[in-house]
Enzyme design. Structure first.
Site, PDB file in Angstrom:
ATOM      1  N   ARG A 195       0.554  -1.449  -0.094  1.00 56.30           N
ATOM      2  CA  ARG A 195       0.276   0.265  -0.523  1.00 56.30           C
ATOM      3  C   ARG A 195       0.833   1.230   0.115  1.00 56.30           C
ATOM      4  O   ARG A 195       0.674   2.413  -0.500  1.00 56.30           O
ATOM      5  CB  ARG A 195      -0.445  -0.212   0.781  1.00 56.30           C
ATOM      6  CG  ARG A 195      -2.070  -0.951   0.867  1.00 56.30           C
ATOM      7  CD  ARG A 195      -3.112  -0.998   2.172  1.00 56.30           C
ATOM      8  NE  ARG A 195      -4.344  -0.980   1.775  1.00 56.30           N
ATOM      9  CZ  ARG A 195      -5.172  -1.683   2.684  1.00 56.30           C
ATOM     10  NH1 ARG A 195      -5.196  -1.797   3.879  1.00 56.30           N
ATOM     11  NH2 ARG A 195      -6.304  -1.476   2.088  1.00 56.30           N
TER      12      ARG A 195
ATOM     13  N   LYS B  86     -15.316 -15.609   6.059  1.00 50.82           N
ATOM     14  CA  LYS B  86     -16.712 -15.427   6.574  1.00 50.82           C
ATOM     15  C   LYS B  86     -17.465 -14.934   5.072  1.00 50.82           C
ATOM     16  O   LYS B  86     -17.401 -13.778   3.782  1.00 50.82           O
ATOM     17  CB  LYS B  86     -16.498 -14.141   7.101  1.00 50.82           C
ATOM     18  CG  LYS B  86     -16.268 -14.671   8.599  1.00 50.82           C
ATOM     19  CD  LYS B  86     -16.121 -13.306   9.705  1.00 50.82           C
ATOM     20  CE  LYS B  86     -16.373 -13.459  11.160  1.00 50.82           C
ATOM     21  NZ  LYS B  86     -16.469 -12.321  11.244  1.00 50.82           N
TER      22      LYS B  86
ATOM     23  N   GLY C  58      -6.901  -7.043   1.072  1.00 57.16           N
ATOM     24  CA  GLY C  58      -5.844  -6.882   1.508  1.00 57.16           C
ATOM     25  C   GLY C  58      -5.012  -7.657   1.058  1.00 57.16           C
ATOM     26  O   GLY C  58      -3.761  -8.594   1.184  1.00 57.16           O
TER      27      GLY C  58
ATOM     28  N   GLY D 186     -12.359  -4.014   1.363  1.00 55.06           N
ATOM     29  CA  GLY D 186     -13.801  -3.680   1.459  1.00 55.06           C
ATOM     30  C   GLY D 186     -14.421  -2.858   0.328  1.00 55.06           C
ATOM     31  O   GLY D 186     -15.117  -2.810   0.000  1.00 55.06           O
TER      32      GLY D 186
HETATM   33  C1  3PG Z   1      -8.752  -1.629   4.437  1.00 55.96           C
HETATM   34  O1  3PG Z   1      -7.160  -1.773   5.563  1.00 55.96           O
HETATM   35  O2  3PG Z   1      -9.565  -2.350   4.852  1.00 55.96           O
HETATM   36  C2  3PG Z   1      -8.505  -0.278   4.510  1.00 55.96           C
HETATM   37  O3  3PG Z   1      -7.405   0.666   5.162  1.00 55.96           O
HETATM   38  C3  3PG Z   1      -9.754   0.026   5.528  1.00 55.96           C
HETATM   39  O4  3PG Z   1      -9.586  -0.201   6.614  1.00 55.96           O
HETATM   40  P1  3PG Z   1     -10.891   0.022   7.826  1.00 55.96           P
HETATM   41  O5  3PG Z   1     -12.050  -1.423   7.178  1.00 55.96           O
HETATM   42  O6  3PG Z   1     -10.980  -0.483   9.359  1.00 55.96           O
HETATM   43  O7  3PG Z   1     -11.616   1.208   8.094  1.00 55.96           O
END
Ligand code: 3PG
Ligand code: MG
Length: 399
Positions: A35, A200, A356, A380
């Site tokens: 990242r 999940k 990720g 997400g």
């Molecule tokens: C992630 O790692 O998916 C993003 O950086 C968002 O982080 P978060 O899900 O804690 O908002």
């Protein structure tokens, strides 16, 4: 979306950039800097243009107050190495340290503010609280560049509210991500195959429902596969199972059949005595995982099956590892899928690795990132885009 070009001459201007530096850490060691590297083109471009670059980011989920465990110090150090210039880290977000750090920046220099989530207003559900923090952040800069693609699905002060207070544009990473993902959401070249894994089902309900109307093939692995196997009436031993999702998954299987979407499930599973790197394990039929055994990967036949189902695909999206790839004994499925995607890509498919964990898996397992068309920095965020949702961090950048 407006781009960095529209900001014009950057010399001497303070540009606030939101990046996603939420990297995996082992203590203070960054175990995957993907990242950070993905953020470099935008940061370099701004610095080379003579801007005074102020970067903000979050790390983990601290509880709205400073917590050293989540300090961005390791990120500042790594970013400095990669940029080839020292990146000073303010010890706060909008306080004395942030103000003096920004003030001392020369043209072309880059500074990082401490974890935005050390301030409870960042993630507040109360609009006025987020707006207040955004106002203080806006006071530090003349323009805002949104480049943290991994957080554009979050309606948070440093992502959303700030964009309403400063001239706001999309950074190069955000543009590239949106462009790539839209190749899967808008008129994908077919066959369109999606590989889903991760632990999940309940995290992926929206995207599965949406893909059942869009994809040609859905290949399922990872922890979530056991809920699918259970929905087909198979015994899953002590594998991860979301009992409360079994009925939903039965509905998906029925809908897939109705829509002509092929659901590909593993035929064999690597089942272990316990969740450990050195746990005794064996390959068993996916229909019959013995009592007390825990599936930690898809088996070798399934790896071949999955690769075969990817071979002729023209568009491929992969989100979520097939097994516990961090343990070598359970990395085979993830490796097989990654190789299958690399081969299909070499044959002309457009491939996206999202999430990720799968992006990290690709690098940790030693694959060349160039073998994939696009490796997304969003977990997400990429799922929500695939789901067809509107993302607040993108909507707010619309012209
Ligand atoms: C992630 O790692 O998916 C993003 O950086 C968002 O982080 P978060 O899900 O804690 O908002
Ligand atoms: Mg996340």
């Amino acid at each position: 979306m407006k781009t960095i070009d529209t900001l014009g001459d950057l010399r001497g201007r303070r540009v606030l950039v939101r990046s996603d530096f939420n990297v995996p850490l082992d203590g203070t060691t960054i175990t995957d800097d993907g990242r950070i590297r993905a953020a470099l083109p935008t940061l370099r471009r701004l610095a080379d243009g003579g801007a005074r670059v102020v970067v903000m980011a979050h790390l983990g989920r601290p509880k709205g107050a400073p917590d050293q465990k989540f300090s961005l110090a390791p990120v500042a150090a790594r970013l400095g190495e990669l940029l080839g210039q020292e990146v000073s880290l303010a010890t706060d977000l909008v306080g004395e340290s942030a103000r003096s750090t920004v003030e001392s920046l020369a043209d072309g220099q880059v500074a990082l503010l401490e974890n935005v989530r050390f301030d409870a207003r960042e993630t507040s559900k109360v609009d006025a609280e987020r707006a207040e923090l955004a106002g203080e952040l806006a006071g530090l800069a003349d323009a805002f560049v949104s480049d943290g693609f991994g957080v554009v699905h979050r309606k948070q002060a440093s992502v959303y509210d700030i964009a309403q207070l400063l001239p706001a544009v999309a950074g190069d990473l955000v543009l590239k991500e949106v462009e790539s993902l839209s190749r899967a959401t808008t008129d994908p070249a077919r066959p369109y195959a999606v590989v889903l894994g991760g632990s999940k089902v309940s995290d992926k309900l929206g995207v599965i429902a949406n893909l059942l109307t869009k994809a040609d093939r859905l290949l399922i692995g990872g922890g979530m596969v056991f809920t699918f196997l259970a929905a087909k009436g198979h015994s899953v031993g002590s594998s991860l199972l979301e009992e409360d999702q079994v009925e939903t998954v039965k509905g998906y299987l029925a809908q897939a059949a109705e829509n002509g979407v092929e659901i590909v499930l593993p035929t064999d599973i690597v089942a272990a005595d316990s969740f450990a790197a050195d746990a005794p394990h064996a390959t068993v039929p996916a229909e019959e995982i013995p009592d007390g055994k825990m599936g930690l990967d898809i088996g070798p036949d399934s790896g071949q099956l999955f690769a075969a189902k990817l071979a002729d695909a023209r568009t491929i999206v992969w989100n979520g590892p097939m097994g516990v790839f961090e343990f070598d004994a359970f990395a085979g499925g993830t490796r097989a899928v990654a190789q299958g995607i690399v081969d299909a890509t070499a044959g002309g498919a457009f491939s996206i690795v999202g999430g990720g964990d799968s992006a990290a898996a690709v690098r940790i397992l030693g694959f060349d990132e160039q073998g994939f068309s696009h490796i997304s920095t969003g977990g997400g965020a990429s799922l929500e885009l695939l789901e067809g949702k509107e993302l607040p961090g993108l909507t707010v950048l619309a012209d």
